[in-house]
Design a protein around this motif. Structure first.
Motif, short mmCIF file in Angstrom:
data_model
loop_
_atom_site.label_atom_id
_atom_site.label_comp_id
_atom_site.label_asym_id
_atom_site.label_seq_id
_atom_site.Cartn_x
_atom_site.Cartn_y
_atom_site.Cartn_z
N PHE A 14 0.84 -1.20 0.00
CA PHE A 14 0.00 0.00 0.00
C PHE A 14 0.87 1.24 0.00
O PHE A 14 2.08 1.17 0.22
CB PHE A 14 -0.95 0.00 1.21
CG PHE A 14 -0.25 -0.13 2.54
CD1 PHE A 14 0.19 0.98 3.24
CD2 PHE A 14 -0.02 -1.39 3.08
CE1 PHE A 14 0.83 0.86 4.46
CE2 PHE A 14 0.63 -1.53 4.30
CZ PHE A 14 1.05 -0.40 4.99
N ARG A 15 0.24 2.37 -0.24
CA ARG A 15 0.95 3.65 -0.26
C ARG A 15 0.42 4.56 0.85
O ARG A 15 -0.77 4.55 1.16
CB ARG A 15 0.79 4.34 -1.61
CG ARG A 15 1.36 3.54 -2.78
CD ARG A 15 1.35 4.35 -4.07
NE ARG A 15 1.59 3.52 -5.23
CZ ARG A 15 2.79 3.13 -5.65
NH1 ARG A 15 3.85 3.50 -4.97
NH2 ARG A 15 2.92 2.37 -6.72
N SER A 19 5.13 7.96 -3.94
CA SER A 19 5.12 6.68 -4.66
C SER A 19 5.70 5.53 -3.86
O SER A 19 5.76 4.40 -4.33
CB SER A 19 5.92 6.83 -5.97
OG SER A 19 7.26 7.20 -5.68
N LEU A 21 6.27 2.42 -1.54
CA LEU A 21 5.42 1.29 -1.18
C LEU A 21 5.78 0.75 0.19
O LEU A 21 6.96 0.64 0.56
CB LEU A 21 5.58 0.16 -2.22
CG LEU A 21 4.86 0.35 -3.56
CD1 LEU A 21 5.31 -0.72 -4.54
CD2 LEU A 21 3.35 0.28 -3.36
N SER A 99 -3.77 4.29 -0.44
CA SER A 99 -4.26 3.37 -1.46
C SER A 99 -3.68 1.99 -1.25
O SER A 99 -2.53 1.85 -0.84
CB SER A 99 -3.91 3.86 -2.87
OG SER A 99 -2.51 3.91 -3.05
N GLN A 101 -2.50 -1.51 -2.99
CA GLN A 101 -1.98 -1.85 -4.31
C GLN A 101 -2.24 -3.31 -4.69
O GLN A 101 -3.03 -3.60 -5.56
CB GLN A 101 -0.48 -1.56 -4.37
CG GLN A 101 -0.13 -0.09 -4.15
CD GLN A 101 -0.76 0.82 -5.19
OE1 GLN A 101 -0.54 0.65 -6.39
NE2 GLN A 101 -1.55 1.79 -4.74
N GLN A 102 -1.57 -4.23 -4.02
CA GLN A 102 -1.67 -5.64 -4.39
C GLN A 102 -1.15 -6.50 -3.25
O GLN A 102 -0.58 -6.00 -2.29
CB GLN A 102 -0.85 -5.92 -5.65
CG GLN A 102 0.64 -5.62 -5.47
CD GLN A 102 1.46 -5.94 -6.71
OE1 GLN A 102 1.32 -7.01 -7.29
NE2 GLN A 102 2.31 -5.00 -7.13
#
Length: 295
Positions: A14-15, A19, A21, A99, A101-102
């Motif tokens: 996530f962030r 940018s 991570l 956010s 992410q994956q």
């Protein structure tokens, strides 16, 4: 090494700001929620932005960006953000992130310890290179200790004179990559004048075990975290149990995860006990059981 000691680790990426991570082990995560209206908590830490309703319970929500020193999310940013509901140290906590992410799969052997230059206030327990991107693994125990300083209080543990002397006679090794967890462990033993060795990772712990054995003062009780960069608690346990030359210590694996799967796997690789952090009385009782076996 046998695959028996290896367990893959899934990380949610996530962030928080820009940018960069960040990663959090999925075993800590109960659910990911879209941002929802929060109930304000008076007189709380500035990073605690309210409570969310999760499965009928009120869960405190921490703006993770603000908690680790980045700018807090604005109202507009919050509306697009996500809440990661976690189960850590016997409590449910929500973390607001910019956010999600994956999810990726890795193992702790691939995780590098953070540079010492980061100092003791960095909220990082490890770094992971994923296709050129450096993922920072967050030290949620340190984060929670900053937001809830009272969580550092290990509480008073009552021991009889015989129990105290029994533990003082043993060679004890503590292993944890989290400075908060190390302080909690150390404070409990320091309060009883019990001496011990301490390391921040499994590789160093294995060297202490070997060197103490060679000196004729083998480790009697090993208390180790499970999730650590390099040699994690599972692999450390397996290495110890697989070394027939070592006097076998009583091994207590310690984790912030309220996960039956993690605790069950700890027993499979040879740990005598597995505990969820942090209950000082439970830990001392486990160490006393280890003392009985060592005697």
């Amino acid at each position: 090494m046998s695959n028996k000691a290896k367990q893959s680790q899934k990380l949610l990426l996530f962030r928080l700001f820009g940018s960069r991570l960040f990663g959090l082990g999925t075993l800590k995560i109960r659910e990911i929620l879209p941002f929802q209206r929060l109930t304000k908590l008076p007189h709380s830490h500035h990073a605690v932005i309210g409570t969310a309703t999760f499965r009928g319970s009120a869960v405190p929500v921490i703006d993770m960006s603000a908690a680790v020193g980045y700018p807090a999310l604005s109202k507009e940013e919050q509306a697009k953000a996500s809440i990661i509901v976690t189960d850590i140290q016997r409590q449910e906590i929500g973390f607001l992130v910019r956010s999600v992410q994956q999810i990726i799969e890795t193992d702790w052997k691939s995780v590098m310890p953070p540079p010492k230059a980061l100092g003791t206030n960095a909220f990082i327990t490890g770094l992971l290179d994923v296709e050129g991107d450096i993922i920072q693994l967050l030290d949620v125990e340190l984060l929670l200790a900053k937001v809830y300083p009272e969580s550092l209080d290990a509480g008073e543990v009552v021991l009889s004179d015989v129990q105290s002397e029994t533990l003082r006679s043993l060679n004890i090794l503590l292993v944890d990559d989290s400075q908060v967890a190390r302080k909690q462990l150390s404070d409990v033993l320091d309060s009883k004048d019990i001496t011990y060795h301490v390391t921040t990772n499994g590789d160093d712990a294995l060297q202490v075990l070997l060197s103490q054995h060679e000196r004729g003062t083998p480790i009697d009780i090993l208390v180790s975290d499970i999730e650590m960069p390099g040699l994690d608690g599972y692999e450390l346990t397996f290495n110890v149990r697989d070394n027939n030359a070592l006097k076998q210590p009583y091994i207590i694996l310690h984790t912030s995860l309220n996960s039956e799967m993690s605790l069950s796997y700890a027993n499979q690789v040879g740990a005598n006990e597995a505990l969820t952090k942090f209950d000082a009385e439970e830990l001392m009782e486990a160490m006393l059981r280890g003392a009985e076996q060592a005697s």
